[in-house]
Structure formats: C-alpha cells, structure tokens
Motif scaffolding. Sequence first.
Motif, PDB file in Angstrom:
ATOM      1  N   ASP A 147      -3.562   0.668  -4.231  1.00 24.37           N
ATOM      2  CA  ASP A 147      -3.851   0.310  -5.629  1.00 24.37           C
ATOM      3  C   ASP A 147      -3.641  -1.177  -5.898  1.00 24.37           C
ATOM      4  O   ASP A 147      -2.833  -1.566  -6.754  1.00 24.37           O
ATOM      5  N   GLY A 180      -7.908   6.463  -9.357  1.00 28.53           N
ATOM      6  CA  GLY A 180      -7.945   5.097  -9.893  1.00 28.53           C
ATOM      7  C   GLY A 180      -8.929   4.851 -11.012  1.00 28.53           C
ATOM      8  O   GLY A 180      -9.310   3.708 -11.261  1.00 28.53           O
ATOM      9  N   ASP A 200      -4.923   1.896 -12.193  1.00 30.21           N
ATOM     10  CA  ASP A 200      -6.272   2.445 -12.058  1.00 30.21           C
ATOM     11  C   ASP A 200      -7.262   1.279 -12.099  1.00 30.21           C
ATOM     12  O   ASP A 200      -7.626   0.784 -13.156  1.00 30.21           O
ATOM     13  N   THR A 243      -8.408   6.372  -3.267  1.00 30.00           N
ATOM     14  CA  THR A 243      -7.463   5.320  -3.649  1.00 30.00           C
ATOM     15  C   THR A 243      -6.148   5.943  -4.085  1.00 30.00           C
ATOM     16  O   THR A 243      -6.133   7.036  -4.643  1.00 30.00           O
ATOM     17  N   GLY A 244      -5.064   5.257  -3.854  1.00 26.12           N
ATOM     18  CA  GLY A 244      -3.768   5.703  -4.365  1.00 26.12           C
ATOM     19  C   GLY A 244      -2.618   5.268  -3.469  1.00 26.12           C
ATOM     20  O   GLY A 244      -2.624   5.550  -2.280  1.00 26.12           O
ATOM     21  N   GLU A 286       0.306   6.434  -3.523  1.00 25.04           N
ATOM     22  CA  GLU A 286       1.163   7.581  -3.172  1.00 25.04           C
ATOM     23  C   GLU A 286       0.596   8.402  -2.018  1.00 25.04           C
ATOM     24  O   GLU A 286       1.244   9.323  -1.539  1.00 25.04           O
TER      25      GLU A 286
HETATM   26 MG    MG Z   1      -4.256   6.885  -8.422  1.00 28.87          MG
END
Ligand code: MG
Length: 413
Positions: free
Chosen positions: A234, A257, A264, A191-192, A194
């Motif tokens: 996210d 996360g 998160d 997850t993320g 970025e």
């Molecule tokens: Mg993250």
Amino acid sequence: MSGTVLTFEQALSMVLEHARDAAAQPSQRVEDVLLESAAGRVLAEAVMADRDQPPFDRSTRDGFAIRAADAERTLRVVGLVRAGEAWSGAAVSEGEAVEIMTGAALPEGADAVVMIEHVAVEGDSMRLNDDRAGAVQAGMNIVPRGAEAREGAGVLRAGTVLRAAEIAVAASCGRVTLPVTAGAAVAIVSTGDELVEVEEMPGPLQIRNSNNYALAALVRGEGGEARTLPLARDTMEDVREKIMAGREAELLVLSGGVSMGKYDLVEAVLAELGAEFFFTGVWMQPGKPVVFGRVPRADGEWTYFFGLPGNPVSTQVTFALFVAPLLRGLMGRREVGPRFMEARLSDDVKGGAKVTRFLPAEVTSAWDGVTVSVVGWHGSGDVAANARGNGYVVLPAGGEELNAGNAVRVLLR
Ligand code: MG
Ligand code: AMP
C-alpha cells in the motif's frame, strides 16, 4: 478526486455497453483449434452449411415410403431402402410401397412415410391400419432436402460459445478446425500490506492472499488468460509499479485499495496515470467501492480496468456482475451478461436496504421448481459461507421484506 457512484442498474448497463462494443470490434486475436478441443471457446467467424441439410429428403421413421394418395389401399412392397443407400428401383408407382429405415433417402415417386407400427404386413403386401389411413398426408415423416439449412446458409454465428450442440453443427458441416478468439490476457494485481502469499506462514494479524487464486480461476473459467502479478504493497510507488505492468494486458483487475481508507491508493494512482473513470462506486452491498474505467498504456492505447474491493465475497460478486461481462465482450462473445435466474425463497428475508444486496445462497434445482435459501454469513470477508452457496439472492434497493415462497432473482456463479 470526485467520483461517480451509480445505482446497480446503471452500473450494469454501463458495463454491458462497453462489453458489447468490445465484442463488436474485430480486434480479437483469432486462432484455429481442432474440433475436439473447441469446447468452451468463442467462435470467431460464422460457420456456413457446406451442402443442403439434410442433403436428401430424409425419412424420420422406420416404415414404408408410399404415395399419400394410396394410403387407403393395400400396397405391393417392391423393395427396401436403408440409411446411406439409394433405393435400387426407378420410382415408386401407384399401388406400391418401399420399406424404408430412419435416415434413409425417400425413393423417387413416394411422398410420405408411414410408420411400421401403423401397418399390417402380409407376405409382400402391406396395408395401413384403418384408424391411421385417413391421417396420411404428403410430406408425412419426411424432412425435405435443405429444410434444416440450405448450402451456404449460416448455421453458427460469430461470437457463439462452442458447446456440444454447436460442435455437432460444425462437425456436420465437415469442419475439422474452427477459428476461435484467443483468450484475453487479464492482469491480476492484489494490493494490501496485510497480505501474505499462500506459501508463506502468516503472522497473527496477516491475511493470506486468496483473491489472486479466486480471480485467476474466474478469469480462466471465462476462457481468459490469467497473469498474476506479485502483491502490491500500500504505497503509491508499489501500486504504480504494479498497475504500470498490469496495464499492458488486455484487462487489468485489481483487488483491494479502493475503499475510503488512508491506504486505499488504487484510484489515486490510476488518476495520476491519466485514467478515465466510468464509475467509482455502485450502490450495492457487497461491492460498493468497485471502480471501472480505462487507463492509457505506454503505447497510448487504452486498457480497461476494474478496481474490485478486497473483501473476498465482494471481489467475487463484482467479478461475476461486471468483470465477467466485459471479459466476454473482449473475447468477442455475443452474449455477455451475468447469469440471472428466478427461484422461490425457502425462508423469509429482511428487505428494506437502500442499496441492491447480494446474499450468498444455495440454489436447488428440482423437477418441481427451483428454490433458493440464503446461507448464514458474517459479511463480505466470509469466504467459507460464500463457498457454501452456489449463487446470490438479489435484493433490489428499497425492496420490501420477502417471504418464503416469494420469487426472487438469483445471480448464478
Ligand atoms: Mg487494502
Ligand atoms: P480493502 O478492499 O483493501 O480495504 O480490503 C478489504 C478487506 O479484504 C480486508 O479485510 C483485507 O484484508 C481483505 N483482502 C484484501 N485483499 C485481499 C486478498 N487479496 N485476499 C484476501 N483478502 C483480502
């Protein structure tokens, strides 16, 4: 959501308990593999000896089969027996010897084998050297029939990892195939916002998704079957969609996360899906936010999950400590625990941290001992430093400063 933060020891024993329970369930899928492709697999059923081992009284030396009571005498050599052959005579009588090769069956009547190096042979007679004759006893240099295993006795236990030693045992029992547990399916979700995939060109503030690859390699290294899902952004919706897909596997491993940030969302989504949390953090560094629990699947069964912190060193350390043991258990392995060893520090290391610490380190095994030196690093995002090491020095919570030469525990990876 309230959480349970455990000490490292508590967290490890909790995971090991679940791993051992899982290993004891007969729920693993079993498949047969050829002996030559069995290396690294987990044996699903015990292997029994198909006959006595050795199948006859076996000589362990090249020499002469004699009656121990005759050791002091000059003996008449009445024959020779090779491995794979029976001696042609009826029985070795008093005053007689039969030349024998390593691995050959002891002739009837003889009860000891003396080494060729310990005798003088002249024509068709032989005599033990004076300094050896007194030491001869019945049974010398013989492995009696069935001493290694009786027919029907278990020689390999279910849950054993098959390596060369175990494969040799199976081969000696005439096994062409072996039942092994199937590799557990492990869903991997990173997850993320970025993150970008490795094939993409990252923007100046974007980060390449390296954890998917590390996690897939770690899963495969344990014999599991890695199923990498597309990146989760996210948002509650995207994280939910990926978790709902991932929970259909036997184990769900998430990265990122799980910290305290606004984005998160992993724990919140899992809670919403009815997850049970065994812990939501561990007093360790790196890896503090690690989460362990189980989430109901669509069919109502439970799937274990780990939410690992996204920093790559944290991800890998928490995998080695927690995910690998559970995965081993899910595949029916008897030994599940992380691999620790003791080594001597080659440099001083500051102690006094309140939590258990894991420092990337290089272990060097040498004949005169095992030493370990901590690798300089810039924290848990430092994948390069992590790769310069081959393990982690474990600093116990509240420990004193450690000096060069002190023995420390090392987590191997
Ligand atoms: Mg993250
Ligand atoms: P998080 O655990 O989501 O707070 O992320 C912690 C740090 O790990 C951030 O610097 C992330 O950019 C980085 N990170 C998270 N996921 C990954 C990933 N899949 N691959 C590489 N780095 C990651």
